[in-house]
Structure formats: C-alpha cells, structure tokens
Design an enzyme around this catalytic site. Structure first.
Site, PDB file in Angstrom:
ATOM      1  N   SER A 242       1.133  -0.862  -0.751  1.00 28.08           N
ATOM      2  CA  SER A 242       0.158  -0.656  -0.344  1.00 28.08           C
ATOM      3  C   SER A 242       0.921   1.401  -0.469  1.00 28.08           C
ATOM      4  O   SER A 242       1.367   1.631  -0.756  1.00 28.08           O
ATOM      5  CB  SER A 242      -0.231  -0.308   0.531  1.00 28.08           C
ATOM      6  OG  SER A 242      -1.915   0.481   1.131  1.00 28.08           O
ATOM      7  N   ASP A 334      -8.629  -4.706  -5.656  1.00 27.83           N
ATOM      8  CA  ASP A 334      -8.070  -4.017  -4.361  1.00 27.83           C
ATOM      9  C   ASP A 334      -8.982  -2.849  -4.779  1.00 27.83           C
ATOM     10  O   ASP A 334      -9.006  -2.159  -5.757  1.00 27.83           O
ATOM     11  CB  ASP A 334      -6.807  -4.070  -5.078  1.00 27.83           C
ATOM     12  CG  ASP A 334      -6.248  -3.098  -3.848  1.00 27.83           C
ATOM     13  OD1 ASP A 334      -6.463  -2.586  -3.729  1.00 27.83           O
ATOM     14  OD2 ASP A 334      -4.999  -2.396  -4.029  1.00 27.83           O
ATOM     15  N   HIS A 369      -7.172  -5.656  -1.674  1.00 28.49           N
ATOM     16  CA  HIS A 369      -5.705  -4.810  -1.227  1.00 28.49           C
ATOM     17  C   HIS A 369      -5.031  -5.436   0.378  1.00 28.49           C
ATOM     18  O   HIS A 369      -3.687  -5.430  -0.251  1.00 28.49           O
ATOM     19  CB  HIS A 369      -6.458  -3.626  -0.498  1.00 28.49           C
ATOM     20  CG  HIS A 369      -5.177  -2.887   0.095  1.00 28.49           C
ATOM     21  ND1 HIS A 369      -5.394  -1.868  -1.253  1.00 28.49           N
ATOM     22  CD2 HIS A 369      -4.882  -1.726   0.813  1.00 28.49           C
ATOM     23  CE1 HIS A 369      -4.172  -1.061  -0.574  1.00 28.49           C
ATOM     24  NE2 HIS A 369      -4.480  -1.467   0.701  1.00 28.49           N
TER      25      HIS A 369
END
Lengths: 437, 406
Positions: A242, A334, A369
């Site tokens: 991320s 995601d 994600h």
C-alpha cells in the site's frame, strides 16, 4: 456416560508451526459415514473470538483427512487443508469490521481445533466436542533475534535469523495505518532473511516533533542495515504494501543512497508527487478526497482517489529508471488502491524504456488490498483510521475470501522465491530477473 | 565498510522443519546455497538441564545444486547411512564430559533446544572452536499445546497428572510407573503406595474409572506385574511392561531389593547385574519367588530389549509367557522383542545410554551397563513407541470384548 463418543481421535500436525507452514488435520475412529463438523476457534489478543468450520462426512472406517476430503459447507468449501485458518471470521454477535493482527510476535497464536457430530453452524459452545486439540501458530522461529532499533532517530525492529550470518536483508514497510507492524519481518527472519520493520508514520520523531519524516529517514534505515555486521550490504531488498509500495518505488528510483538488490511491491501505486516526501504524498491524496466513493453498505472505497493515472511525469515515479528486479503483486478486486491500473502503467513505462525484463507482475482475481502472509484470515472490510484522519471509517479492501486466501498463499511462496533468487544467489554476475513464475 | 559488506556472498540457508515439534515427531534438516560437491558436516548441539553439552554429527557431500538433506547418505559421524533423525538419536556427551551422563528432561513444560549447524569439511572434533557456516534452532517438546500439568500430592503419593487439551469430560488414562532403581526412598515404597496412586487416578472426576492402564519401565514394570497379579484393590485395564523383572521379594517390602545381598559382580567400572542372576542362582532361590503371572486378568504388552544388561529381560519374558500359557491366558499377552536394544527403551529419537553412572542406596557410585547398541536401540525406541500408543489406544478406547492380540 457414552464411552463411544470418546473414541474419536483428532490430530493436527505439526501442533506448533510457523504461520506460513501447513498442517495436516486427521480425524479417526468416528462413527462410520458420520456427518462431522471440524471447527477452529481463536481468542485474539484484543479479546475477540474468531471461528471457522467445515462440514464433512467421514469414510466407512470413521476417518477424515482434511488434505483429501472436501468440506461440504461452512466457512469454506472443497478440499482445503488450511481452511480452518484462512476462513476464520469473528463469531456471530461481534462488532462489525474487526481485524485480527498479531501485535506480540514473541508469543504464538493459539487455535483450538475441535470435531463435532453433525453439521453445525452455530451454538458450538453449547455442544460437547468429540475431540479437541490446541495448535500454536508462530510468527517467529526459535533462535530468531528481535532487536528494537532507535539509532539515527529510527523507530524500527530488526529481526535476525539464528546463526552467524551474514544474511541478506529486507526493509519492510506497511501502509497508511501507521504503527510498527512486525509480523511480516519476523516471518521473513524465520525464513532466513534479516528483516527490519520500519515505522515511518507514527515513529517517535514524528510523534514528538509533529513533523513527518523526510526521504533521508528511509535512507538512514537502509544505511543501518548496510552497515550491520551480520548483513550483506549489497543484498538488501525493500518490501512495501500500500503506502509502503509508494515509498519503495520512490526510493528504488530516486535515492542515491539506497542501492536495492530487488524490490517487492504489494497492492500499491507509483502515482505520487515525485519530488515530495511522505507529507507531500499524504497531502496529494487528501486533496483528492472528493473522489472517495461510499457504496450501498456505507463502505468507503478509496481506489479512485488518485485515478486516472496521470500523464504528468511529476506525478508518477519514472519506472524507466528502475535498475533492480521488481516484483509487483496486485489484487484485481483491490478497492483501496488502483494497483491494477498503476501496474499496467508501470509495465507500459518499462516496456517503452526497455527495462521491462526487470518486472515480474502477479495479478490475482477476486483478491483485495490486504494481501497478507498465507493462511491468515481475509478481511474484506474493516474499521480503519489512517494517520491523517481522526475519524473511523468502514473501509472496503475488497476480495472474496477463498480466492484471496489462495492469492496470499501463492504470492508469499513466489515472493520468497523471488527474494531467494535475487538475494541469495552465489554468483557474482549481474542479476537478471526471470518473469516466468 | 564492514568485511561482511565487502563479501557479497551470503551464508548458506539451513532450515529445520518443523522448528517446533513434539519429541516423538520427525523433522527435516535442509541446507541450501552451499558450494556444490564439497564436504560438509551437519551438527546438533544440546545443553542439558545439568549443564552438560551433548552433540551428534554426520558427514555429507553437497550435490551439484549445493544442497544437503539428511535423507542423503552419510558415511561418517555419530550415525551412518540414510538417517534423517540421526542428529537426535545419536547424541552423546561432548569429548571431555563427565563420565556416565544420562540425558533426562525434568522440566517438561519447556522444550529441549537443539542448535543444528553446518560446518565446512568433515569434522569429528572441535566444533565449538570454529564458527559454523549457518545454524538454526529446533525446539522439541514433551508437551503438546494445551496439555495441562497438575502436581499430585495426596495421601503420601507424589506424582504428576497430564490432561490432554481441550477436554473437560472423562477420558481413559494411563498411569506411568516410570523410574529406575534407587530413584525413590525404598522405605516409602510399600505395596499400597502404588495402589493408592492408582486409585487417585481411577477416582478422579476426569478419568473413566474402568479405563486406567499402566505403563512401566524396569522397576515400574515390576510394579505393574505385582498389581496385575496380586492386588486385590486395583484392576488395570491393560499393562505395558518394558524390561521389567517378575521377581517377588516375598515377605519384604516390594522394593526391598538390598543390592548388597546380590553381591554384585563388578567388572572394572561396570556393574553387570544380569550376571548376578546367572551366577548366583542360590541367592535367587533363597531371596526370590516370582509373581504368579498366570493370575493376570488384563491384556499385557511385554517390551524386551534383547541386549538388556540390567535385567534378564528375555529370560523373564520367556518365563512369564510360560506361566501365562500354563494358565490358559496367552491371548492376553503380547510380546515385542528388540535385538540389540538395551534396558532403557525410551521415547523415539532420545539418545541411547549403554552405560551411565548410578548412585546406589549407600552413596556408592557405580557405572551401570544398561546395554544395547545405539542404532538398533534407537530403532527399538521408534518402533516400540508407536506400537505402545496403538496398544493403549486399542485397549483403553475400545470395548474390552473386542480387544485382540496385536
């Protein structure tokens, strides 16, 4: 007293294992052809209860082997030897949006595995199990050394594998939630890599001065590893997830100090003000908050914040300047980061620049994600507070549990292979990557 | 720049799987990223609770990929051949150690720690003087997660109960009388001590009272023979008897075996008690009767080390078989014989002790020969353990009428 019930034997082997190791669950001497429920239960550090279960039918000898027999229902279906772990979810009646993350990695996660007669989906605590065992899942192998690091104003934890070394190393970065998250670094050390988890958002310096770190903070972390007597300075990688990916790509391309042997980027993007620091990146995203979407379940979707992929070169890392092998891992569902669109753009930039042979891209359908270590639970939505906001949101991360869990298992294995290939090779020749994973 | 940074070669990768295991579980040791086709030594090191170092090692040659696994063939070391568990069962005190050591874990709540290392070359000594190429740490546990350990101090009985995890309801039980001679004060060991202990277990709310079995080694097996034949108070569900004798010191305390009266035949530093029985028959006739094994009413498994130098295990087992057959009860008896195995048949992968130091009742230290050759003894430990577990499973969990001779 029904003694027949106590004949059932349940074994889970190994009873103590690392989080990325598989186990075998066997039931024997159950009534032939009986309907059985195998259930796992975990009471987490933050005092929440989690469970998973599968519905089975044992064979005519009263035996059941979760590596061979399919679950016919429950929190997972099909032949899933590790389903009791990856399909763990908070028990009915829990608060919504919980997330399970191990803070203390020097103690194991304890899971009780039990067998019940019949196909149960609830009320386990009122039933008597036919048999039960306790299993430990560890983020740290014996002999791994955990060393808090505060030199050069760093807030970090170094994990060294047992033995004299020297070891290759991985600088490990998590995302916008901040905190010092140690469990991936300790697992890496349990797999033979020195690894340092770095807090770059809620670190001591930022907490005391109120100022976010500059790029030299990451360079100081790299230099610390490079100079460590038990680390091979020419074999250091960076792994980000991320926001951690955002920083990894920035440092891989633009830092004159950080000479990464290879880099791993999970669920992230190259889109960022390239001349900026962490503060500038966070402000850039904050400005785009109007692109936040809320779905019909009141879940927050942040994947559109920084879309569309900019054409302005000042707003994305120049991937043509990447000089080390790069592994990019993307969940196609995601909902938090435009990782797929970014990956496509990165690939295009590298193809145009002629360095796309350095890129290995892994894309996983129905995967969200939060691509975490294998056999750990999947979280489609959780309550989340980023360091920039004081508000709590119900954030949609995405992913469908079974597919996401398969992705976690596959990505972890392939990432370890990638790291071994590039960090542990014995040859002195220039490193080239292989994209045929 | 440090020398490590200038040297861009990383250490070989040594992995042990699983890193944490129960003592009776196997592990795999693997070394990768070595220079190909060279000599290496795999070494295990253990520091005991008594602060003695124990080690084992095997000599290997890496393959063309630079890998060594213990399924490979080793031609030298403390074990030879394809022996994946050799680094454990061939453990022995390091050179220069005190004589006659025995390895026993007294605190079962913590694991045994082994440092597994790889060294360059084929070494036989001097491991601690040089740095290994790589190391890993393996934990070996006597207790699975969730097992509850409870000390018992009741009615002069001292013992420990272990409850399997996750079960609050009654279970079948095994009572282990597991000790060597001289490890308790003989004045306490009246016959009813063992009956009292048995009843404490039998009457426990978490125990199924008619499903209590006995496992005994050496004198513990003798206790089992006594209880199974003579006791009017206890009725074991089944017995596992390892290398015990069935001599009955009639009229005296159960264990009033005064060693002086055997006039031990001491050879150099070793005491061969077995010789006492061969050469001192008159003493046997005077001092000893035998438990009448024909009186047993429960299934019994006899485990015999054929090289037992402490107890004439084979002769005893032959005699027991004779008595049991004469009583028409041979369906109750099962026997496992292990050629080359000694007296101390312990759990799998535990080191073998052919001779250890032993304190006699009157503080006289002798070296006792237990017998056995390491490889067949270790095989016996591995084989017998699984058979003992299966035997207990059969007799304690199944309906008695279905119990059949293994």
């Amino acid at each position: 007293m029904d003694h027949k019930q106590c004949t059932v034997q349940l074994s889970v082997q190994p009873s103590r294992a690392l989080v990325d190791e598989k186990f075998k669950v066997l039931v024997q001497k159950a009534p032939p052809g009986a309907q059985l429920t195998v259930r796992s239960h975990h009471h987490s550090e933050d005092k929440q209860d989690w469970e998973a279960f599968g519905h089975y039918i044992c064979d005519s000898t009263g035996a059941l082997n979760l590596s061979k027999d399919p679950s016919l229902g429950g929190t997972y279906e099909g032949v899933e030897p590790m389903g009791l772990l990856w399909s763990l979810r908070s028990v009915p009646g829990s608060k919504p949006g919980l997330r399970m993350r191990k803070k203390s990695i020097e103690t194991p996660m304890e899971v009780t595995v039990s067998v019940y007669l019949g196909h149960l989906s609830e009320g386990f605590s009122e039933q008597r199990a036919l048999a039960a065992v306790v299993v430990e899942r560890w983020y740290m192998a014996p002999g791994v050394r955990r060393i808090p690091v505060t030199e050069h104003s760093l807030t970090a934890t170094l994990f060294l594998p047992p033995g004299p070394g020297p070891f290759p190393a991985v600088l490990d970065l998590w995302g916008g939630g901040g905190n010092l998250v140690e469990y991936r670094a300790s697992l890496l050390a349990s797999n033979g890599f020195a690894a340092m988890a770095l807090d770059y958002l809620t670190n001591e310096l930022t907490k005391t001065t109120g100022k976010m770190v500059e790029n030299d903070y990451f360079e100081a972390a790299f230099k610390f590893l490079e100079q460590h007597p038990q680390i091979v300075g020419s074999r250091i990688a960076m792994w980000g997830l991320s926001l951690g990916t955002t920083m990894t790509l920035k440092m891989a391309v633009y830092s004159n100090v950080m000479k990464l042997r290879c880099a791993v980027c999970y669920s992230g993007s190259h889109i960022q003000p390239v001349d900026g620091s962490v503060k500038d990146i966070m402000e850039y995203m904050h400005k785009k908050e109007e692109n936040t979407r809320i779905n019909e379940n009141q879940e927050v979707i942040w994947r559109d914040l920084i879309l569309p992929v900019p054409k302005d070169p000042a707003l994305k890392v120049d991937m043509g300047r990447v000089q080390c092998p790069l592994l990019v891992v993307v969940g196609l569902d995601d909902q938090n980061s435009p990782s797929y669109e970014s990956a496509m753009d990165m690939k295009e930039m590298m193809e145009e620049a002629g360095n796309s042979h350095l890129l290995t891209l892994l894309t996983y359908p129905n995967t969200g994600h939060l691509i975490e270590p294998p056999y750990t639970p999947h979280f489609r939505t959780t309550v989340f507070r980023s360091v920039k906001n004081t508000d709590l949101f119900m954030v949609l991360w995405g992913g469908e549990t079974a597919a996401h869990s398969r992705a976690q298992e596959d990505a972890w294995r392939k990432t370890l292979m990638f790291l071994r290939e590039h960090l542990c090779d014995r040859g002195n020749s220039a490193v080239t990557s292989t994209s045929n994973l | 720049m440090t020398s490590a940074a200038m040297d861009s070669i990383v250490a070989p990768l040594l992995s042990v799987a699983p890193t944490r295991a129960l003592v009776d579980e196997m592990f795999t040791v693997r070394v990768e990223n070595l220079p190909p086709c060279q000599h290496f030594t795999l070494h295990s090191l253990h520091l005991s609770e008594d602060n003695d170092y124990w080690e084992a090692f095997g000599h290997y040659t890496s393959n063309h990929k630079g890998t060594v696994v213990p399924q490979d063939y080793t031609k030298g070391g403390t074990y030879t051949g394809k022996e994946p568990m050799g680094l454990l069962w061939s453990l022995r005190p390091v050179p220069g150690s005190r004589k006659g050591l025995r390895l026993r874990k007294m605190n079962v709540c913590s694991p045994l720690l082994y440092t597994i290392s790889v060294y360059s070359g084929h070494l036989v000594v001097g491991f601690r003087a040089q740095a290994p190429l790589a190391s890993a740490l393996a934990e070996r546990w006597y207790m699975a997660p969730g097992v509850q350990r409870i000390s018992i101090k009741e009615k002069a009985v001292r013992g420990t109960m272990f409850f399997p995890p996750g079960t609050e309801w009654p279970l079948p039980w095994t009572l282990g009388y597991y000790f060597g001679p001289g490890e308790m004060e003989t004045t306490e060991m009246k016959s009813n001590y063992f009956e009292t202990a048995f009843n404490i277990v039998k009457d426990h709310p978490r125990v199924i009272s008619n499903k209590v079995g006995i496992v005994g080694l050496s004198l513990g097996a003798t206790v089992a023979f006594y209880l199974a034949t003579e006791s009017k108070v206890v009725k074991p569900c089944c017995c596992v008897c390892i290398n015990g004798h069935h001599f009955n010191p009639s009229g005296k305390h159960l264990f009033d075996l005064s060693y002086d009266s055997f006039k031990m035949h001491v050879r150099k530093l070793s005491a061969y008690w077995i010789d006492c029985f061969e050469y001192q028959e008159s003493i046997i006739i005077i001092y000893l009767n035998f438990w009448q094994m024909g009186k047993i009413n429960c299934p019994m498994l006899l485990v015999c080390g054929e090289d037992d130098q402490n107890v004439p295990a084979v002769e005893v087992a032959d005699d027991i078989e004779r008595m049991v057959r004469a009583a028409g009860k041979d369906r109750l008896l099962t026997r496992l014989n292990y050629p080359g195995a000694g007296h101390l048949i312990e759990v799998p992968y535990a080191p073998h002790f052919r001779v250890t130091a032993f304190m006699q009742a009157k503080e006289q230290k002798v070296m006792i020969v237990w017998g056995g050759q390491t490889k067949p003894h270790s095989d016996a430990q591995e084989d017998s353990w699984q058979k003992i577990l299966d035997y207990l499973q059969l007799h304690l969990y199944s309906c008695p009428s279905l119990a059949s001779k293994l």
